[in-house]
Design an enzyme around this catalytic site. Sequence first.
Site, PDB file in Angstrom:
ATOM      1  CE  LYS A 117      -4.688   1.316   1.769  1.00  0.00           C
ATOM      2  NZ  LYS A 117      -5.504   0.903   3.373  1.00  0.00           N
ATOM      3  CD  GLU A 126     -19.351  -2.540   8.440  1.00  0.00           C
ATOM      4  OE1 GLU A 126     -18.439  -2.005   8.035  1.00  0.00           O
ATOM      5  OE2 GLU A 126     -20.036  -3.369   8.548  1.00  0.00           O
ATOM      6  NE  ARG A 137     -22.315  -2.862   4.345  1.00  0.00           N
ATOM      7  CZ  ARG A 137     -21.038  -3.708   3.549  1.00  0.00           C
ATOM      8  NH1 ARG A 137     -20.095  -3.688   4.358  1.00  0.00           N
ATOM      9  NH2 ARG A 137     -20.737  -3.903   2.554  1.00  0.00           N
TER      10      ARG A 137
END
Length: 631
Positions: free
Chosen positions: A280, A368, A396
């Site tokens: 990354k 979540e 969610r």
Amino acid sequence: MDLLKIKDPSFLQGLSIKELESLSKEIRQFLIEKLSVTGGHIGPNLGVVELTIALHKCFNSPKDKIIWDVGHQSYVHKILTGRACEFDTLRQYKGLCGFPKMAESEHDVWETGHSSTSLSAAMGMAIARDLKKENYFVVPVIGDGALTGGMALEALNHIGHEKKDMIVILNDNEMSIAPNVGALHNILGQLRTAGKYQWVKDELEFLLKKIPAVGGKLAATAERVKDSLKYLFVSGMFFEELGFTYLGPVDGHNFEDLFENIAYAKKTEGPILLHVITKKGKGFHPAESDKTGTWHGTGPYKMDTGDFVKPNKKQPPAWSSLVSETVRRLARDDERIVAITPAMPVGSKLEGFASEFPDRMYDVGIAEQHAATMAAGLATQNMKPYLAIYSTFLQRAYDQVVHDIARQNLNVFIGIDRAGLVGADGETHQGVFDIAFLRHIPNIILMMPKDENEGQHMVYTALNYDDGPIAMRFPRGNGVGVPLDKELQNIPIGTWEVLREGEDAAILTFGTTIPMAMKAAEQLEKLGISVKVVNARFIKPMDEIMLTSLLDENMPILTIEEAVLQGGFGSYVLEYAHSKGYYQVQIDRMGIPDKFIEHGDVSSLLEEIGLTTEEVVKRVSVLARKKQKRA
């Protein structure tokens, strides 16, 4: 190469590996330059340059379906599909979207801004392909973090069961997996990519079974030993047991490795999982060395130093910081307080809480639903869970809020971050639905402060509340800059506050739209219209005493909310008035219309949907005139 002249990925077919490596450097430099001005998801995109190029060289998009999970790593894909010339407008009003967008390109076959959706979408596309007897590759690209989402695991289970042809690219940018598995894993990966691994397994079993009398037993024993060795040395066996052929790990920045493994994956039937290791932020030191997630997505920055461009004047504290630091302050005196976040410790500014109370801080990953029910479980044991969650991510966990938290009337404090319009991230992240999907749930308290001082008192109120779930909305960005009281105090549940007295009409609003209402009231005063402005800080329960008083006075009412009108606060006011028989009172509503709001600066978005001071003045003027005519 002139990136601005790229029309589609077909040009990649004629490029050598050396030319592709040069192209990778150009794309990285382009991204670093462009995003230094506009901001954006710099870290994820720098990490997938070679991978994206390899995918577009090896597959025929858009016939072959490349599906980006989350979508914040799709900038390189946008460049290769002819959108480099639009990057000056990235995430700006009417400009290039920061996520895949079908209206932008035929190469964007799936729209997303939330995690863990790609595998389910890919399964749907693969089923459609087979039912229609078509022939193309389905290639979802999902990160290791997104695999913590339960939806991704559900999809893996189903894909493996159905044995659909699909090539899942696992973009692993954490680097910790490769050292853990070591050389044995790489050797096995090489056997597989050479097409020998399955042959060796089958041939060994065939030869053992030919041994007279004991061959069958030896084969069975060998199978058990083989399985044991696989579990010992190969983390990819998790995917193999789910029904995938596992390839990798592969260096995601090495074109030769990528091409070799993708070529083998294309020749292999059934679901394939290609495990790709990437870095990354690769190619830009500040992003590459980032260990906190700061460079995942940023605002503008200085290319030479990596310093972020700061406003000219000192800013008030960020709302996320104010809320989390108030929770942290209260946690010092209350050991029952536990903070939970679904993969957003940085965004929700919980680093300080985590450093001071590491045993009471839980980042559960992109999960979540689990976060919400875990909070409920804590609450059953007389703990005080604080669930820090973005408004659109709370969507969610709707069932868990209903079934596990509210139905059991548990003392969970939900901090709804990024409530209202958020701007650059666009329609997948606009926090405008939470009022509508929360206020009809029994037992829940829903509130939003007018400023950060009231906000800290609301946090105190929430963590002292013992009669069920309580949620506080707060916006993205910084507070308004008011002084903070040293002593925290409870705000009586369900009470509103009159900010300005008036006789001709009333504006009921809360949070970010209060300044708009106050400014409109000042302008209306100059027009001879006296307006009462009410801080309706408790969205549920409403201040029925104050509302009834206004209705008794036959006061025209305008409600304003930076949230959807359908099922929102204004609807609640209308419902109450109707239920009590106030049929003649004029009530008007302003809010988000029945459409998804795209990306752009918040002021431009508010202007587009008519949520402005000028519109407030216009609406209230009409209400006041109607009242005068009736009088």
